[in-house]
Design a protein around this motif. Sequence first.
Motif, mmCIF file in Angstrom:
data_model
loop_
_atom_site.group_PDB
_atom_site.id
_atom_site.type_symbol
_atom_site.label_atom_id
_atom_site.label_comp_id
_atom_site.label_asym_id
_atom_site.label_seq_id
_atom_site.Cartn_x
_atom_site.Cartn_y
_atom_site.Cartn_z
ATOM 1 N N GLY A 216 0.820 -1.222 0.000
ATOM 2 C CA GLY A 216 0.000 0.000 0.000
ATOM 3 C C GLY A 216 0.846 1.261 0.000
ATOM 4 N N LYS A 217 2.116 1.093 -0.168
ATOM 5 C CA LYS A 217 3.013 2.252 -0.176
ATOM 6 C C LYS A 217 3.156 2.830 -1.612
ATOM 7 N N ILE A 218 3.377 4.086 -1.608
ATOM 8 C CA ILE A 218 3.625 4.731 -2.908
ATOM 9 C C ILE A 218 5.044 4.387 -3.353
ATOM 10 N N THR A 219 5.133 3.833 -4.545
ATOM 11 C CA THR A 219 6.481 3.487 -5.040
ATOM 12 C C THR A 219 6.983 4.511 -6.076
ATOM 13 N N GLY A 220 6.032 5.232 -6.557
ATOM 14 C CA GLY A 220 6.460 6.251 -7.532
ATOM 15 C C GLY A 220 5.257 7.034 -8.068
ATOM 16 N N PHE A 221 5.522 7.878 -9.022
ATOM 17 C CA PHE A 221 4.440 8.659 -9.621
ATOM 18 C C PHE A 221 4.555 8.592 -11.155
ATOM 19 N N GLU A 222 3.375 8.683 -11.771
ATOM 20 C CA GLU A 222 3.407 8.910 -13.229
ATOM 21 C C GLU A 222 3.136 10.391 -13.481
ATOM 22 N N ALA A 223 4.034 10.979 -14.207
ATOM 23 C CA ALA A 223 3.867 12.427 -14.504
ATOM 24 C C ALA A 223 2.839 12.565 -15.626
ATOM 25 N N LEU B 9 15.638 14.698 -2.592
ATOM 26 C CA LEU B 9 16.431 15.477 -1.632
ATOM 27 C C LEU B 9 15.617 15.710 -0.355
ATOM 28 N N GLN B 10 14.310 15.924 -0.560
ATOM 29 C CA GLN B 10 13.476 16.212 0.611
ATOM 30 C C GLN B 10 13.165 14.931 1.411
ATOM 31 N N PHE B 11 12.990 13.876 0.677
ATOM 32 C CA PHE B 11 12.635 12.609 1.342
ATOM 33 C C PHE B 11 13.634 11.529 0.926
ATOM 34 N N PRO B 12 14.812 11.598 1.474
ATOM 35 C CA PRO B 12 15.854 10.684 1.041
ATOM 36 C C PRO B 12 15.534 9.225 1.339
ATOM 37 N N ARG B 13 14.621 8.984 2.268
ATOM 38 C CA ARG B 13 14.367 7.598 2.634
ATOM 39 C C ARG B 13 13.342 6.917 1.712
ATOM 40 N N SER B 14 12.680 7.690 0.906
ATOM 41 C CA SER B 14 11.677 7.056 0.045
ATOM 42 C C SER B 14 12.194 7.021 -1.395
ATOM 43 N N PRO B 15 12.630 5.860 -1.867
ATOM 44 C CA PRO B 15 13.229 5.770 -3.223
ATOM 45 C C PRO B 15 12.146 5.721 -4.309
ATOM 46 N N LEU B 16 11.491 6.831 -4.471
ATOM 47 C CA LEU B 16 10.391 6.896 -5.444
ATOM 48 C C LEU B 16 10.923 6.926 -6.885
ATOM 49 N N THR B 17 10.071 6.405 -7.794
ATOM 50 C CA THR B 17 10.412 6.507 -9.219
ATOM 51 C C THR B 17 9.440 7.485 -9.874
ATOM 52 N N ILE B 18 9.842 8.013 -10.983
ATOM 53 C CA ILE B 18 8.957 8.911 -11.738
ATOM 54 C C ILE B 18 8.793 8.315 -13.138
ATOM 55 N N LEU C 101 19.254 13.643 -11.492
ATOM 56 C CA LEU C 101 18.390 12.547 -11.017
ATOM 57 C C LEU C 101 19.061 11.213 -11.332
ATOM 58 N N ASP C 102 18.971 10.317 -10.390
ATOM 59 C CA ASP C 102 19.527 8.980 -10.593
ATOM 60 C C ASP C 102 18.723 8.311 -11.697
ATOM 61 N N PRO C 103 19.347 7.819 -12.766
ATOM 62 C CA PRO C 103 18.611 7.217 -13.880
ATOM 63 C C PRO C 103 17.701 6.079 -13.418
ATOM 64 N N CYS C 104 18.069 5.428 -12.318
ATOM 65 C CA CYS C 104 17.247 4.320 -11.833
ATOM 66 C C CYS C 104 15.882 4.801 -11.363
ATOM 67 N N SER C 105 15.792 6.088 -11.072
ATOM 68 C CA SER C 105 14.527 6.634 -10.573
ATOM 69 C C SER C 105 13.601 7.026 -11.735
ATOM 70 N N LEU C 106 14.086 6.927 -12.947
ATOM 71 C CA LEU C 106 13.296 7.357 -14.108
ATOM 72 C C LEU C 106 12.767 6.140 -14.842
ATOM 73 N N LYS C 107 11.442 6.173 -15.037
ATOM 74 C CA LYS C 107 10.832 5.123 -15.848
ATOM 75 C C LYS C 107 10.236 5.789 -17.081
ATOM 76 N N GLN D 198 3.602 16.271 -3.114
ATOM 77 C CA GLN D 198 4.665 16.374 -2.106
ATOM 78 C C GLN D 198 4.095 16.154 -0.701
ATOM 79 N N ALA D 199 2.921 16.733 -0.468
ATOM 80 C CA ALA D 199 2.265 16.565 0.841
ATOM 81 C C ALA D 199 1.917 15.113 1.077
ATOM 82 N N LEU D 200 1.517 14.460 -0.005
ATOM 83 C CA LEU D 200 1.170 13.050 0.093
ATOM 84 C C LEU D 200 2.386 12.228 0.489
ATOM 85 N N ILE D 201 3.484 12.542 -0.095
ATOM 86 C CA ILE D 201 4.718 11.815 0.236
ATOM 87 C C ILE D 201 5.074 12.070 1.711
ATOM 88 N N ALA D 202 4.940 13.349 2.013
ATOM 89 C CA ALA D 202 5.354 13.751 3.357
ATOM 90 C C ALA D 202 4.509 13.048 4.427
#
Lengths: 183, 919
Positions: free
Chosen positions: B690-697, B744-753, B780-786, B909-913
Amino acid sequence: MYGLVNKAIEEMVCSRFGEDTWEEIKQKADLDIDVFISMDAYPDDVTHKLVRAASGVLGLSAEELLTAFGEYWVLYTAKEGYGEMLEMAGDNLPEFLQNLDNLHARVGLSFQHLKPPSFQCTHRHEDALHLHYQSNRAGLAPMVIGLIKGLGERFKTEINITQISSRDKGAEHDEFSIKYKAQ
Amino acid sequence: MMNSQLNTKHNNSAVPPQFSLPPHLFAKIFPFHLVFNRNTEVLQVGDVLQRICPNLSVGSQLNQHFQIIRPDISIEFDRIQEQSKSLFLLESLDNAMQLKGQMVYVEQSEVMLFLGSPWITEVATLKSIGLTLNDFPVHDPIVDFLFLLQAQNTALSDTKKLTNELTKQRTALRKANRKLTAQYAVTHILAEASTFSEASVKILAAICEALDWQIGALWNVDENTNLLHCQEVWKASESQFTSFESITRMLTFALGVGLPGRVWQTGEPAWMADMTTDNNSLRRLHAAEAGLHGAFGFPIKRGTQVVGIIEFFSNKTYQHDDSLFELMVDIGIKLGLFAQRKQIEEELLKQTEISASLKSILDSMGDAVIVADENNNFLVFNPAAERVFGNQLDSSANKCPQQCNLYLPDKITPFVKNDLPLVRSIRGEDVNNVEMFVHHPSEAKSIWVMVTGRPLKDKDGVIKGGVVVCRDITERKRVEEQLIYDAFHDGLTGLPNRVLLMERLENAIALRKQRKNYLFAVLFLDLDRFKVINDSLGHIIGDQLLIAITRRLKTCLRTEDTIARLGGDEFAILLENIKDESYATYVSERIEKELMLPFNLSGNEVFASVSIGIAMSTTGDEQAQNLLRDADTAMYHAKARSTTLRYQVFDTAMHVRAVTLLQLETDLRRAVERDEFQLYYQPIVSLQTGKITGFEALLRWQHPLRGLVSPVEFIPIAEETGLIIPIGWWVLREACRQMRVWHLQFPRSPLTISVNISGKQFSQPNLIKHIEQILVETNLDPCSLKLEITESVLMENAKSAAAMLVKLQALGIRLSMDDFGTGYSSLSYLHRFPIDTLKIDRSFINIVDIDIEKIEIIRTVIALAWNLGMDVVAEGVETQNQMAQLKALKCQFGQGYFFSKPLDGEKAQALIAAEFTII
C-alpha cells in the motif's frame, strides 16, 4: 600709224576703263597683236579697227572717242619722252600751233614713214586764230579738236574751238576757229 | 666785229662774188661759236653761248672758261692750229657744258674760229645747262639727233618694257607651268592611286618637286583625340631634313595651334613667310638647322569639314601668290573629294560584300525576312519567308493577308490589312513581338509566327519601306499549350487539377451570384486505405487504381460536370447547375456503388472505397477555397464515421469545430512559448504494501481562457503538429527535476517517476543524448526514471525499438510498456525488449471484477511478466473490488483514482510527506 598711237589708245583705255576692257576691245577688233612697238609702223587699219571696237565696247561715238584720244595724246606724248620736243615747239598755244608742222618735220626725221598732217595758222589775233588742218587721212578732225583741248590744258589756256569747215562736208580741208585765253 | 670772209683763201684766182655775213647774223646762225687770238684771248662769242656763259667776256682768257677734252691738248694756239683737222670737244669750266665742233684758223686775222654746238646726248641735259631746243639753229643736226635719240630711247624703252613683260610673263608661265605640273601630277595620282594614303604620299612628292618645296607633310585629324597627327612626310634630301622630319612626326597639334592647327581651325590656307623668325613656331630651331624658311599649309576638305592638312616647307621665304593659294585650295578640295570617293568606294565594296553576305545569311536564316518598299512591293522575300507564307514574290504586302490567311492569336479573327506588321512598319511604326497564326488552306499544317518589324528610313529619316522578321514559334506555342494544359490537368489521370477546378468553381460561384436559383455542389473524395494499397502492391498498381477509378468516376457524371484530381488519392467533383442537394447525394451513392466492384489491376483484385464530403453552394460561402475546404471537412467526418454511408454533407457546425481545432493548435503553440503547461502526478502504489512506489507524470494545460484542457483534447493535436516533441522534453525535464527535489526532501523514500514518451519523441535520433542531458541537468539517478512507451509505438518498428531500449537500459533507465493489451505484441519481441514493467491498459482493469475472461487475460499477462522478469502495473484502478481482484492475481502495482487522482506537485509532495498509506 606708228605703234606710239596705238599704244596711246591702249593706255588711254586701260587707265580709264581697265585692262579687261582693253582686252575686250582687242578681241573685238580681232587683232592678233599683243604688244605695240612705238617705233614700228602699223597699217592704219589697225588703228581704225581699234577705234571702231573701242567705240562699240565703250558705247561712245567714233567722234567722241577720237576727241578724247586727241586730248589724251598731248598728255601721253609729253609723258612718253617727247615733252622737251613739245616744249621746243612753243611756250603758248598759238606759238605751238604755229610750230606744229616744224615739230612734225623734225619728228619725221626719226619716224621715216610718218605721214604727218599739216597745220596752218591764219587770222592770228591776240586771242584767236584759224587753224587749217590737212591730212591724207580722213575723219580725224575730231582728234584735232581733242588735241587743241589737250594743248589748252598743257598751256593752261581756256579754249573755245569751232569747226568752221569740214572735209566731210565737201570742204578742201578742215578749218577750226580757236579762241583762247591764257589763265 | 668780224666780216665773214671765210672762204677768201679758196677763191683767190677769180674775182669771187662778194658775200658778207653780218656779225649779228653770224652769231645767230652759229649761236655757239667762239673766236680767240694767238694769245687765246676771246674775241667773239655766239649769242646763246654768251647767254649761258655770261662770264665768257671778250678779252678774257679762253682757258679761264674752257678746257680741251679732245684732242688731248692744252689751250695753246699753235697746238690747236696743228689739230685743226680734229674734232674738238671743249668743256665749260663754268657749267660743265661740252661743246663739240671744229677749229678754223683764219690766217688773215690770225685768229682761231671754233664752230660747234653743245654735245647733248639726252634732252634732259638741256635743262641743266639752261638750253632749250630753240637755242639751236634749225640747221644744227643736234636737235634732230636728240629727236632721233629720243625716238630710239622710246623704242628702247618699249623694248625694255617688252622684255620685262616677257620676263614677267615667262616667270608667270614658269610658275604656271609648275602649278600645272603639280596639278597634272595631282590629277594623275588621284586617278591612279587606290588608297588615300598612297595618293597622299605621291602628291606630297609631286607638289614638292613641281613647286620646288623641300618638305611636305600630311596631317590627319584624329577625331578620337581631337589632335592632328602626322601621317606622312616627304623630303627632298634624305640627310638634310632628317631632324626636321623626326620632330614633325613626333608632334601633334591641337585646334588653332601651329600652322597646321591654324589651317584646321580656319579651314583656309595659312603660311609663314619665314618660320625661323616666328617665335611661336615649335619647329623654328629645327627649320633653321635644316635651312627651311617659308611654310605653307592648306586644308583637305570633305565638304566643309577639314579631314587633313598638307604642309610644305621651302628653303626660300614664302612669297604670297594668289594663284598658288587657289591651286592649293583646289588640290585640297580634290584630295578631300578623293578621300570621300575612296571612302564611298570602300563602303560600296563593303556594302556589296555585306549584301552578298546578307543574301547568304537571309537564304540560310530560319526566320522569315520580308522587306517591302513604301509602295508595299516586296524587295526581299527569303526562302524561309516562302516556307512560311508561300511564294509571294509576285504579290505585295497589300495582298498578303487575303492569300495567306493570317489570323490574330485567337486563330479565328483575320488580320486587318492596316494592322499587319509589315504594313505598320512601312507606316513608320516599330512592331515588337506580334504573334500571328498563319493558316495555309492548301496545307493541313498551320503555323505560328512571332513578328518583329521596323521601318526602313533613308539618311534623312524619310521612310522608304519596312522590314519584318517572322520567327516560327509553332513548336513553342505547342509547348506553351501543353504547359498550359499541364498546368490545369493532372499528369496521371488527365483530369483537371486543383487549379482548373478552382477556376471552374469560381466561375460557378460567379454564376451563383448572378442567378440565385443556380445550384452547384462540390464533392471531395478521398480513397480509403490507398496508402495500404500503394505500400503493399506498389505505386504502379496504385497509379493504375487511380486511373481506373477515374474511369469509373466519369461514368457516374454528366459531361458538364468537372472531376479533378487534387493530388494523391484525393479527387474533387464539381456538379454544376443541379436541382438540389439530392442530386449530389445521388451521385455520391452512385460513386460508392460503382467503386464497390473490384478492380483487376495487373492480376491483382483490388477493392476500393471512398469517403465523400459534399459542400453545397447553398452554404453561402463565396470563396472557392472555402467551399473546397468545407467539402474536405465533410469528407473527414464521413471518413471518421464507421457506418456504411461514406458520404457526408457539410454543415456549418463542422466548420466551427474545425475552426476550434485550429484555434486549439494555435493556442498550443503559444502555450509552449508561455509555459502554460504543468505536471500532475498520479501515485503508483504497491498493492502488497500500500506504499507509494512512484508517480506517473501527467501533463495538464492551463489554458488562459478555457481553464484546464484535457490531454485527450490537445495531445492528438500536439502529435499531429509535432509540438509533442518540445512538450515531451519539457515534461521529462520537469518530472526529473521534481523527482530530484523529492529525493532530496525525502531521502528515505526511493520513489520513481514515470514519464510517457510519444512515438515521435521515441523516433528522435538524439533521444538518448537528450535524456542523458536532462538527467545530468536535474541530477536525477537514472534508476529513478521510468520511461513509458506504448505497445503500439514499440511494435511499429520493433527492431529499431529494441536497439533503442537497450541503449536506454544501459543508462540505467527503467522502461515500461504502456497500454499493454491494446495492440498486437509479438511475444518474441516482448522477450527481446529490455522492459522492466508492463502497464496493463485500463480497458482490462475497469471490468476486472466482473469479467471472468478479462481476469484470465490479466492473470496470463501477470504470469507472462513474472516469467519475463517484469513488473506489472494495473492502470485505471478505481474500486476496492478491482484492487482486491488485482491483488489476488498477484499484480504488484496499481494506479488509478482508487488510490489517488493526479495531484499537482504541491499536493503530491504533501502526500509523500504524510507517508500516506492507502490500504
